[in-house]
Design a protein around this motif. Sequence first.
Motif, PDB file in Angstrom:
ATOM      1  N   GLN A 428      45.272  33.806 -11.586  1.00 55.70           N
ATOM      2  CA  GLN A 428      45.586  35.237 -11.524  1.00 55.70           C
ATOM      3  C   GLN A 428      45.147  35.825 -10.180  1.00 55.70           C
ATOM      4  OE1 GLN A 428      47.185  37.114 -13.657  1.00 55.70           O
ATOM      5  NE2 GLN A 428      47.140  36.085 -15.631  1.00 55.70           N
ATOM      6  N   GLN A 429      43.971  35.419  -9.730  1.00 54.98           N
ATOM      7  CA  GLN A 429      43.480  35.919  -8.441  1.00 54.98           C
ATOM      8  C   GLN A 429      44.370  35.450  -7.290  1.00 54.98           C
ATOM      9  OE1 GLN A 429      39.475  34.391  -8.589  1.00 54.98           O
ATOM     10  NE2 GLN A 429      38.644  36.273  -9.439  1.00 54.98           N
ATOM     11  N   ASP A 430      44.768  34.169  -7.341  1.00 49.96           N
ATOM     12  CA  ASP A 430      45.655  33.644  -6.297  1.00 49.96           C
ATOM     13  C   ASP A 430      46.987  34.389  -6.278  1.00 49.96           C
ATOM     14  OD1 ASP A 430      43.731  31.840  -5.631  1.00 49.96           O
ATOM     15  OD2 ASP A 430      44.665  30.119  -6.610  1.00 49.96           O
ATOM     16  N   LEU A 431      47.522  34.676  -7.474  1.00 54.29           N
ATOM     17  CA  LEU A 431      48.791  35.401  -7.554  1.00 54.29           C
ATOM     18  C   LEU A 431      48.648  36.797  -6.969  1.00 54.29           C
ATOM     19  CD1 LEU A 431      51.731  35.630  -8.565  1.00 54.29           C
ATOM     20  CD2 LEU A 431      50.802  36.462 -10.733  1.00 54.29           C
ATOM     21  N   ALA A 432      47.583  37.501  -7.350  1.00 53.35           N
ATOM     22  CA  ALA A 432      47.374  38.857  -6.837  1.00 53.35           C
ATOM     23  C   ALA A 432      47.235  38.855  -5.313  1.00 53.35           C
ATOM     24  CB  ALA A 432      46.129  39.470  -7.479  1.00 53.35           C
ATOM     25  N   LYS A 433      46.499  37.882  -4.798  1.00 52.31           N
ATOM     26  CA  LYS A 433      46.322  37.785  -3.349  1.00 52.31           C
ATOM     27  C   LYS A 433      47.639  37.504  -2.649  1.00 52.31           C
ATOM     28  CE  LYS A 433      43.557  35.302   0.098  1.00 52.31           C
ATOM     29  NZ  LYS A 433      42.539  34.232   0.291  1.00 52.31           N
ATOM     30  N   GLN A 434      48.428  36.597  -3.228  1.00 50.96           N
ATOM     31  CA  GLN A 434      49.712  36.239  -2.625  1.00 50.96           C
ATOM     32  C   GLN A 434      50.682  37.414  -2.636  1.00 50.96           C
ATOM     33  OE1 GLN A 434      51.297  32.706  -4.398  1.00 50.96           O
ATOM     34  NE2 GLN A 434      52.851  32.392  -2.842  1.00 50.96           N
ATOM     35  N   VAL A 435      50.723  38.143  -3.752  1.00 56.74           N
ATOM     36  CA  VAL A 435      51.615  39.304  -3.852  1.00 56.74           C
ATOM     37  C   VAL A 435      51.209  40.380  -2.856  1.00 56.74           C
ATOM     38  CG1 VAL A 435      52.333  41.199  -5.353  1.00 56.74           C
ATOM     39  CG2 VAL A 435      52.283  38.882  -6.232  1.00 56.74           C
TER      40      VAL A 435
END
Length: 632
Positions: A428-435
């Motif tokens: 979830q953290q990786d997704l938020a950072k990528q977005v």
Amino acid sequence: MADRVADEPSSRTGSPDGEGRVSEDRLLLHQRLAIQELVDTEVSYLHMLQLYAYDIRNRLQQLPQGDLDVLFSNIDDIIQVNSRFLHDLQETASTEEEQVRLIGNVFLEFQEELERVYKVYCASCDQALLLVETYRKDPELQREIQGIIEAVVPQARASGLGFLLVTPLQRITKYPLLLQKILENTAPDASAYPVLQRATSALQDVNANINEYKMRKEVASKYTRVEQLTLRERLARINTHSFSKKTTRLSQLLKQEAGLVPRTEDKEFDDLEERFHWVSLCVTELKNNVAAYLDNLEAFLRFKPHEYNLDIPEGPVAQYCHLAKELQLTAFLEFKQRLEGLVWRPLCSLAKALAGPQNLIKKRLDKLLDFERVEEKLLEVGSVTYEEEAARHTYQALNSLLVAELPQFNQLTMQWLGQILRTFVALQQDLAKQVLQKAEGTLAQPLLPGAEHQVQALLSKYGPGKLFQVTSSISGTGTLDLTLPRGQIVALLQNKDTKGNSGRWLVDTGGHRGYVPAGKLELYHVAPSEEELKGQAGPQEGSRHLTPEPTPVPVASVLSMTQVVAVYPFVARSSHEVSLLPGQPVTVLEAQDKKGNPEWSLVDVNGQRGYVPSSFLARAPSPALWGWRLPS
């Protein structure tokens, strides 16, 4: 040497002292030979294990990995323990007088480790031998395996893989015999004798515990198999014997519920069972939640608004569609794949692993009822049948196995569950950072209200390459430091201060000059017009527009435009003013007040006239201003 020692005493047999000396010498010789046999056979055994684990395993890669795991089990752990064991045995030779006692101590030191690794191997050996039998049904595969083994271990001959599989079993059972041989050739009054006695007894206990563990595993494997049977198949299994057993158990249970016979209490097991059910519930709930999450994610990915023609002028919509398409094709798709591989599949495997213990706990209850009935009969009659004694031992084996292994299973399950949750959070953290990274590359921060005129002035004076935007509010602490709000546009004058510190930049706000932290600035991009993006026309004068979110344009800057909208709420404070709502259409009558001040504009709002702040107004959306939108 033995012949020489045997010949020497022959000349002294006449005296009692001579006979005693001969007996001691013979005892010492046999003791040395027994010790030498122990060390030499351990060297050969370890060498055989290494050939088996390394050379042969590497040449059997044509077999499935699951087969290799069964065949070689924990052979690497055995090699590691026995390597240290052999090293310590060889070290005892440096002190010949104390060697026998030291050998006993070595066995006592390694007692627990030997039991730990060998009981795992011995429990899985039967399954490995069954696997070898299946290979014999395939002549070509059997010849290939036999050729490999004979090339590495010629002494295996026709025994093949089975010969190597049982080697660790034979070795662990031989340790007590080797110790007993040394003990028999040690004088009872020697200081090493009691140590050797304890070591021999300890290794006998190790073998007994291994056999007990193996028996428990066999019982467990019988009852952990979860069979998916139809109703017809279940009915077909009912016979007189099974019906009698179930009736007897039901009768025993009813007598306990009625209080006619006492129920066996086992608080240790009850606590373990309660924790196991709690852990199982956590796994089941998480699995259901992740399944629902994946369903919702699948539904979200099916919705693709960027593929629809929304019939809305270019601008924020175009930016959103570009961002949405990029996220759909990269970030969200990658997130879904990683979620399935790193969270969902391990979670399904964990849930599947719970089935075996659940079935064992259920079978234990059945066997407990049998055990209680047999115990009652034993108290009343004093004897039981062979079948009843077997049922009694089955319960004891099941209960002992569960009490020994449920704590480890619960602990491992919680660790596995915790790792899955940590992985889910990390994804979830990786997704938020990528977005956020992709969004920042597409949509810059909004300008402050009424800042376009200032930005245009800085742009014309310094050029687009010198413009930066404040990413977070800055509070100046020194006399030359500036205090700036987030979103402020500044022009870079120098990328270091007078002391050469590159962390403080000298900037121009269009009215003031001073220093700000370099880490709170990011380059402010100037985007091309819609026509340039589509490649339909070259750059035209006045076609530059700013990339960040749209900000209000002072009405005074475009006198010809009379139709604008309110971008901020405004509450009238007197009869000369008029209230505004965000997004409300406004007609500008005069872009200044009666004194010529452009900060106030005379407007008409739904038939009411009055003054409002000019910075609270913005142009109505038009194709020419594609890069602007009303701030939320």
